[in-house]
Design a protein around this motif. Structure first.
Motif, short mmCIF file in Angstrom:
data_model
loop_
_atom_site.label_atom_id
_atom_site.label_comp_id
_atom_site.label_asym_id
_atom_site.label_seq_id
_atom_site.Cartn_x
_atom_site.Cartn_y
_atom_site.Cartn_z
N GLN A 159 0.98 -1.00 0.15
CA GLN A 159 -0.11 0.05 0.18
C GLN A 159 1.13 1.15 -0.02
N VAL A 160 0.51 2.20 -0.89
CA VAL A 160 1.35 3.49 -1.03
C VAL A 160 0.51 4.72 -0.64
N GLU A 161 0.66 5.31 0.37
CA GLU A 161 -0.48 6.60 0.67
C GLU A 161 0.36 7.64 0.52
N THR A 162 -0.30 8.52 -0.35
CA THR A 162 0.11 9.87 -0.29
C THR A 162 -0.93 10.83 -0.39
N PRO A 163 -0.51 12.15 -0.09
CA PRO A 163 -1.63 13.08 0.04
C PRO A 163 -2.75 13.16 -1.05
N LYS A 164 -2.27 12.67 -2.47
CA LYS A 164 -3.07 12.86 -3.48
C LYS A 164 -3.57 11.39 -3.82
N ASN A 165 -3.18 10.36 -3.37
CA ASN A 165 -3.71 9.20 -3.70
C ASN A 165 -3.33 7.93 -2.79
N LYS A 166 -4.03 6.84 -2.86
CA LYS A 166 -3.88 5.69 -2.14
C LYS A 166 -3.89 4.45 -3.17
N LEU A 167 -2.60 3.75 -3.12
CA LEU A 167 -2.59 2.54 -4.26
C LEU A 167 -2.77 1.40 -3.19
N PHE A 168 -2.94 0.19 -3.96
CA PHE A 168 -2.94 -1.02 -3.57
C PHE A 168 -2.34 -1.88 -4.46
N ILE A 169 -1.37 -2.86 -4.41
CA ILE A 169 -0.99 -3.58 -5.25
C ILE A 169 -0.42 -4.99 -4.58
N LYS A 170 -0.93 -6.21 -5.31
CA LYS A 170 -0.74 -7.46 -4.94
C LYS A 170 0.20 -8.23 -5.98
N LEU A 171 1.16 -8.82 -5.42
CA LEU A 171 2.04 -9.50 -6.33
C LEU A 171 1.92 -11.17 -5.92
N ARG A 172 1.85 -11.74 -6.96
CA ARG A 172 2.05 -13.50 -6.75
C ARG A 172 3.04 -13.76 -7.62
N TYR A 173 4.29 -14.28 -6.82
CA TYR A 173 5.11 -14.96 -7.76
C TYR A 173 4.99 -16.64 -8.03
N ASP A 174 5.24 -16.75 -9.38
CA ASP A 174 4.94 -18.00 -10.02
C ASP A 174 6.37 -18.35 -10.63
N LYS A 175 6.83 -19.60 -10.55
CA LYS A 175 8.04 -20.14 -11.50
C LYS A 175 9.27 -19.46 -11.25
N ALA A 176 9.51 -19.49 -9.98
CA ALA A 176 10.74 -18.59 -9.52
C ALA A 176 12.02 -19.35 -9.81
N GLU A 177 13.09 -18.56 -10.20
CA GLU A 177 14.29 -19.25 -10.31
C GLU A 177 15.39 -18.47 -9.91
N ILE A 178 16.33 -19.09 -9.26
CA ILE A 178 17.46 -18.37 -8.66
C ILE A 178 18.72 -18.74 -9.26
N ASP A 179 19.72 -17.97 -9.31
CA ASP A 179 21.16 -18.19 -9.65
C ASP A 179 21.15 -19.00 -10.97
N GLU A 180 20.15 -18.91 -11.91
CA GLU A 180 20.15 -19.38 -13.26
C GLU A 180 20.66 -18.32 -14.06
N PRO A 181 21.12 -18.45 -15.32
CA PRO A 181 21.78 -17.57 -16.15
C PRO A 181 20.52 -16.65 -16.56
N GLN A 182 20.61 -15.36 -16.60
CA GLN A 182 19.54 -14.58 -17.01
C GLN A 182 20.21 -13.50 -18.08
N GLU A 183 19.51 -13.18 -19.10
CA GLU A 183 19.92 -12.31 -20.21
C GLU A 183 18.87 -11.26 -19.96
N LEU A 184 19.53 -9.90 -19.69
CA LEU A 184 18.94 -8.49 -19.58
C LEU A 184 18.90 -7.90 -20.93
N ILE A 185 17.96 -7.83 -21.76
CA ILE A 185 18.20 -7.02 -23.05
C ILE A 185 16.70 -6.04 -23.07
N ILE A 186 17.00 -4.84 -23.64
CA ILE A 186 15.85 -4.27 -24.07
C ILE A 186 16.00 -3.65 -25.38
#
Length: 269
Positions: A232-259
């Motif tokens: 939850q992020v509360e500012t004088p102008k707005n109140k936000l709610f975000i839920k994240l659900r992680y799926d198929k997580a991988e750790i220390d596997e090679p990851q290529e970051l390209i944009i």
């Protein structure tokens, strides 16, 4: 539209029931064991140092504010202390591809065929939350936000967690009434001291509060990472709610970051 999509993307870095396999089963009547302050601060210090070399996960995201209620999917790649790559998909169509580094933000808006390049001041200017790249990694990987073991801390206990804060409880209330140029950080630890239950950041000077609740955790390659997170992020102008659900997580596997930025894309307006 450009600004809204970029906004949703960035707040992904911030926000069911608990899965029995991940949640500690506790009786509300069972008091927490007494712990020394040094032990609690040491546990936070240990959690702050959990840094996989790389991280990957699919994310299901729910986003809500005063005027918007939307759900979408993302893929998340992190190379620790270096860069984070996010691809947001809505109705199975990629709409935003973004790269965050330690000093820059690049957002490619595929729907409007434009690109935005900014420094990290972009976060404060557009979203009202002054987070560094390190803070974003901490949030996504479940580490204590902005923790330094040389800080002075105050310890309390509620019904279900150990509470460690940079300010005494009475001082936190006083800051709510009379804003000061200060930041209040509060961490909640579980009974076993091996998981964060919640983290909050309060900035009295601009009346902004970020509250992060880690509802469930998962273990991947012997490292605990979040599974379900609410923000939850509360500012004088707005109140936000975000839920994240992680799926198929991988750790220390090679990851290529390209944009990829097509030559025909102009600056987003």
């Amino acid at each position: 539209m450009n600004r809204y999509i970029s906004f949703v993307f960035f707040l992904v870095y911030f926000l069911t029931s608990c899965s029995p396999k991940n949640a500690e089963v506790l009786s509300n009547k069972q008091p927490l064991p007494k712990r020394k302050d040094k032990e609690l601060i040491g546990a936070l210090d240990s959690l702050s140092k959990v840094k996989p070399k790389t991280f990957y996960s699919k994310l299901n995201v729910d986003f809500k504010d005063k005027s918007t209620n939307i759900s979408f999917k993302t893929s998340l790649k992190i190379v620790t202390d270096s860069a984070t790559n996010v691809l947001i998909t809505y109705l199975k169509i990629p709409i935003v591809h973004a790269m965050i580094t330690t000093d820059s933000v690049i957002v490619v808006n595929k729907r409007d065929k434009c690109v935005e390049r900014q420094n990290l001041g972009y976060i404060r200017e557009n979203f009202g939350v002054d987070f560094s790249y390190r803070n974003l990694e901490e949030l996504l990987l479940g580490r204590p936000l902005d923790f330094y073991d040389h800080q002075r801390f105050f310890v309390n206990v509620n019904d279900s967690a150990y509470v460690v804060s940079t300010h005494k409880k009475r001082d936190r209330k006083r800051l709510d009434r009379k804003p000061k140029d200060d930041i209040v950080l509060t961490y909640e630890l579980n009974r076993s001291l091996n998981e964060l239950v919640a983290t909050s950041v309060f900035s009295p000077s601009d009346s902004t509060k970020v509250s992060i609740s880690y509802l469930t955790w998962q273990t991947v390659n012997n490292i605990k990472v979040p599974e379900t997170v609410e923000i939850q992020v509360e500012t004088p102008k707005n109140k936000l709610f975000i839920k994240l659900r992680y799926d198929k997580a991988e750790i220390d596997e090679p990851q290529e970051l390209i944009i990829v930025i097509p030559d025909k894309y102009e600056k987003c307006r």
